[in-house]
Design a protein around this motif. Sequence first.
Motif, short mmCIF file in Angstrom:
data_model
loop_
_atom_site.label_atom_id
_atom_site.label_comp_id
_atom_site.label_asym_id
_atom_site.label_seq_id
_atom_site.Cartn_x
_atom_site.Cartn_y
_atom_site.Cartn_z
N ARG A 1 2.32 -2.78 5.46
CA ARG A 1 2.52 -1.34 5.32
C ARG A 1 3.83 -1.03 4.61
O ARG A 1 4.86 -1.65 4.90
CB ARG A 1 2.51 -0.68 6.69
CG ARG A 1 1.21 -0.76 7.44
CD ARG A 1 0.11 0.07 6.82
NE ARG A 1 0.46 1.48 6.67
CZ ARG A 1 -0.42 2.48 6.58
NH1 ARG A 1 -1.72 2.20 6.63
NH2 ARG A 1 -0.04 3.72 6.44
N GLU B 1 5.69 1.63 4.88
CA GLU B 1 6.62 2.50 5.61
C GLU B 1 7.77 1.74 6.24
O GLU B 1 8.81 2.34 6.58
CB GLU B 1 5.87 3.27 6.71
CG GLU B 1 4.88 4.29 6.20
CD GLU B 1 3.50 3.68 5.98
OE1 GLU B 1 2.57 4.46 5.72
OE2 GLU B 1 3.36 2.45 6.08
N ALA C 1 -2.15 3.65 12.46
CA ALA C 1 -2.46 4.22 11.16
C ALA C 1 -2.52 5.75 11.21
O ALA C 1 -1.97 6.44 10.32
CB ALA C 1 -3.80 3.66 10.65
#
Length: 427
Positions: free
Chosen positions: A312, A314, A420
Amino acid sequence: MSPSDTPPAAVPVTPSDTASKPHDLHGAGRATTLIHHAYQPPGGFAAVQPGVFKASTVFFSDTAALKAREWKDKSGYTYGLHGTPTTFTLEERLASLEGGRQCLLAPSGLSALTLVGQSVLKAGDEVLIPDNVYAPNRDFTRVELAHWGITHRVYDPMDPAGLAAHITERTRLLWLEAPGSVTLEFPDLPALLQVARAHPRLIVALDNTWGAGLAFDPFRLGVPASADTEGVDISVHALTKYPSGGGDVLMGSVVTRDEALHLQLKLTHMRLGLGVGANDAEALLRGLYSLPLRYAAHDRATRHVAHWLAARPEFEGVLHPALPGSPGHEAWTRVATAAGGLVSVVFRGDRHTPERVDAFVDALRVFRIGYSWGGPISLVMPYSLKGMRRFGALAGRDGDTLVRFAIGLEDPADLIADIAQALAVLN
């Protein structure tokens, strides 16, 4: 047979020391008869779960038994605080689980940690704690031990070569933690022990809560401490976590292999009046049966979630010992076979403010916000990195936020879906 199923050592009781049947009180009143009833159930009862013995007072058959009975070697019973068949059984099974010979039970994991310092340190001594030590243990060292004239130093657990510079003639106790609390760096335990063993007076204690006695053997790390020990001197375990498995028991253990060190700890344990409840011991005994299965399930699920998190965008970093690139991954591969149920992620403050990270945490639905871990329900906890670490890549990250996930026993796909949807709120 798993370590948690290892039968407890037999507790010998001599025939003259057995609890005798009450005297015949024929003609006594009903109240007296109810208290001093003559019936004794037959022996030989055996079942899956050990019996639960609750006692403060323990009876002696006569004064000779009173004077002869010994509690320190578990050859008899003298007072409920010093042990019952229930607590003796739990201690023996836990000692086997961690590869030790002796075990003491404490009312919590933190009380087990503090017992070590109170027993082996005196005024003028010094203790070394790793930068990533469990915060309450650090605070106990920094505040309470300081009141008693005991000093401390903080060392970088990821720099074994630098450890020697911190050890002085006053250093008596070295704490290890694997992996580090919250930030999950995994130190090179054999390398740290190699430095410590150059100082024979130094006692090495490990907070082994994360490993649970299953990820690696704390007393078999390849560095001789004595004739039959190649690891740490003391392994401390917060039984509150994986052994309990239900998030409803507070207890700790202190496991050793050296008889003299165990006795030293045991006498301090006695003087402090530490004890555990019989029902809590029963819950732990029941939890030990499934501990290896549950730990393996936590491990598998957490690795799955960690690899998903690592992909991911982030996160600045994903911290999990079994994840390549995580600090100490290579050290973990050399000593461990499992990696537990914790994984942490780091959010950069210039991209995600603490308030936005809090919104992400609040948006989670399967994960619950709460301390501790090792139970069936997945947990999440945000931490500010400001001042958390003196050494390593996370030192000086004052504006960044770390979020620790404790993976429970839910379906990993549901946990990933939950993260998510919460990231959608963050973004």
